[in-house]
Design an enzyme around this catalytic site. Structure first.
Site, short mmCIF file in Angstrom:
data_model
loop_
_atom_site.label_atom_id
_atom_site.label_comp_id
_atom_site.label_asym_id
_atom_site.label_seq_id
_atom_site.Cartn_x
_atom_site.Cartn_y
_atom_site.Cartn_z
N HIS A 4 0.86 -1.19 0.00
CA HIS A 4 0.00 0.00 0.00
C HIS A 4 0.89 1.23 0.00
CE1 HIS A 4 -3.65 -2.32 0.99
NE2 HIS A 4 -2.79 -3.10 1.61
N ASP B 270 2.39 -6.32 2.67
CA ASP B 270 1.18 -5.64 3.12
C ASP B 270 1.53 -4.41 3.95
OD1 ASP B 270 -1.53 -5.11 3.33
OD2 ASP B 270 -1.85 -6.48 5.01
N HIS C 236 -1.90 -12.13 1.99
CA HIS C 236 -1.57 -12.08 3.43
C HIS C 236 -2.27 -13.17 4.25
CE1 HIS C 236 -5.29 -9.86 3.20
NE2 HIS C 236 -4.75 -8.71 2.92
N HIS D 187 -8.51 -10.64 -0.84
CA HIS D 187 -8.50 -10.46 0.62
C HIS D 187 -9.46 -11.52 1.15
CE1 HIS D 187 -8.14 -8.00 4.38
NE2 HIS D 187 -9.14 -8.81 4.67
N LYS E 115 -8.00 -6.81 -7.66
CA LYS E 115 -8.09 -7.15 -6.23
C LYS E 115 -9.54 -7.28 -5.82
CE LYS E 115 -6.60 -7.59 -1.95
NZ LYS E 115 -5.89 -6.64 -1.09
C1 NCD Z 1 -4.70 -2.49 4.73
C2 NCD Z 1 -4.76 -0.98 4.55
O1 NCD Z 1 -4.57 -0.25 5.54
O2 NCD Z 1 -4.98 -0.50 3.45
N1 NCD Z 1 -4.74 -2.80 6.12
C3 NCD Z 1 -4.34 -3.95 6.70
O3 NCD Z 1 -4.51 -4.09 7.92
N2 NCD Z 1 -3.75 -4.90 6.04
C4 NCD Z 1 -5.79 -3.13 3.96
C5 NCD Z 1 -5.61 -4.61 3.75
O4 NCD Z 1 -4.69 -5.05 3.05
O5 NCD Z 1 -6.42 -5.36 4.29
ZN ZN Z 2 -3.11 -5.02 2.07
#
Ligand code: NCD
Ligand code: ZN
Length: 347
Positions: free
Chosen positions: A17, A250, A176, A138, A101
């Site tokens: 991200h 992630d 993940h 996800h 996604k």
């Molecule tokens: C991610 C985010 O903040 O965009 N957060 C997370 O806890 N992993 C979103 C995601 O990948 O689920």
């Molecule tokens: Zn993520």
């Protein structure tokens, strides 16, 4: 035998991200200096749902890169109930989208525009299967009756099984993964079209970390950390040498106000230190010989892109993890493992 240096092919981050604006500019250098490529998640506000939006976002990322950087952002399309299969095909064929996604609506941060049922997205999934475009999932059930710690396992039994059965040639990355059930599910697949990313936090910590001496928001992410039995299963999977598992940090930055709040955001910002964290795990598991596959080969092979040229080198010099990075407006993003020391330094 203890080694003092380790050189591997330059790795890629298959789940990242980067956000946008000041946050993008603040977090991007950590990834761009270490990885050759990254799969960039599309959960912006509003999400990246069109070719035009993906190309514009990719340009903003490129504009934020240091001049000499060879880092390649690989863009993804955020699937909604009304995503047009034609847009998916066009985006994949012109190289704007590397993958799409699937966020079950409501499963995680900025997932409110996500898919409400697999039936709604049938045309898109059929198209993706035809053109060989990977579906990134996800994998958590959004049924409020399902316990938060059981949501991944529930998703595997229901939605994932349904998707894999209906689309027998669709390439799928279960993102993940956090449970023994998910590790086993992926391990059992013999078709080669199912893979999984694993984060550093799920390899290093179990759910106790969120509650040690009080509530610890910087260990909160989704899917949430699980019991020790699951952490051990993930470590076995990641370090097994299986081609189905690869690096996806992630890394998900949120500022400290958003994390340390009465309703704190899910997400752990690991980009600056994730590689050394993974390496530490592989060494603890006596699997250094499988580290390069996990970090630099399996993902590229799954996505069908060439392995990176170039290398990265680690030295056995302890690194103390920097606490945080600053945003221009004074906000801070706290780094995963802030203040801890890891045994390796990246040259
Ligand atoms: C991610 C985010 O903040 O965009 N957060 C997370 O806890 N992993 C979103 C995601 O990948 O689920
Ligand atoms: Zn993520």
């Amino acid at each position: 035998m203890t080694i003092e240096t380790l050189t591997i092919r330059r790795p890629d981050d298959w789940h990242l991200h980067l956000r946008d604006g000041d946050m993008l500019r603040a977090v991007l250098p950590a990834s761009a200096s270490q990885y050759g490529r990254a799969i960039v998640m599309p959960n912006l506000k509003p999400p990246v749902t069109t070719v035009e939006a993906a190309l514009a976002y990719r340009q903003r990322i490129r504009d934020a890169l240091p001049g000499d950087s060879a880092f390649t952002p690989m863009m993804t399309c955020y699937l909604c109930d009304d995503t047009d299969p034609g847009e998916i095909r066009a985006g994949f064929e012109c190289g704007a989208f590397a993958a799409a996604k699937l966020y079950p609506a409501g499963a995680t941060t900025h997932s409110e525009y996500g898919v409400t049922s697999v039936d709604r997205t049938a045309g898109v999934l059929a198209t993706m299967q035809d053109i060989g475009m990977p579906l990134l999932i996800h994998g958590e059930s959004t049924d409020p009756a399902v316990d938060v710690f059981d949501r991944e396992a529930a998703f595997l039994r229901t939605t994932l099984t349904q998707i894999l059965t209906r689309y027998p040639r669709l390439k799928v990355v279960l993102e993940h993964i956090t449970t023994e059930e998910a590790a086993d599910f992926v391990m059992r697949d013999e078709s080669g079209r199912l893979a999984a990313t694993i984060t550093p936090q799920h390899l290093m910590f179990n759910r106790n970390a969120m509650f040690t001496g009080g509530i610890r928001p910087h260990y909160y992410c989704l899917p949430v950390l699980k019991r020790e039995q699951h952490r051990l299963a993930l470590r076995r999977a990641a370090t097994s040498g299986s081609h189905a598992f690869f690096l996806g940090t992630d890394s998900a930055p949120h500022d400290t106000d958003a994390k340390e709040s009465a309703c704190g955001c899910a997400g752990i910002f690991s980009a600056p230190i994730a590689l050394q964290a993974y390496l530490t795990v592989f060494e603890e598991e006596q699997a250094l010989h499988h580290f390069e596959k996990f970090a630099s080969e399996n993902g590229a092979r799954f996505y069908g892109v060439p392995l990176n040229e170039g290398t990265v080198t680690f030295h056995r010099i302890p690194t103390r993890v920097t606490g945080s990075i600053d945003l221009p407006d004074g906000r801070r993003i706290q780094t995963f493992l802030a203040g801890e020391t890891l045994p390796w330094t990246l040259a």
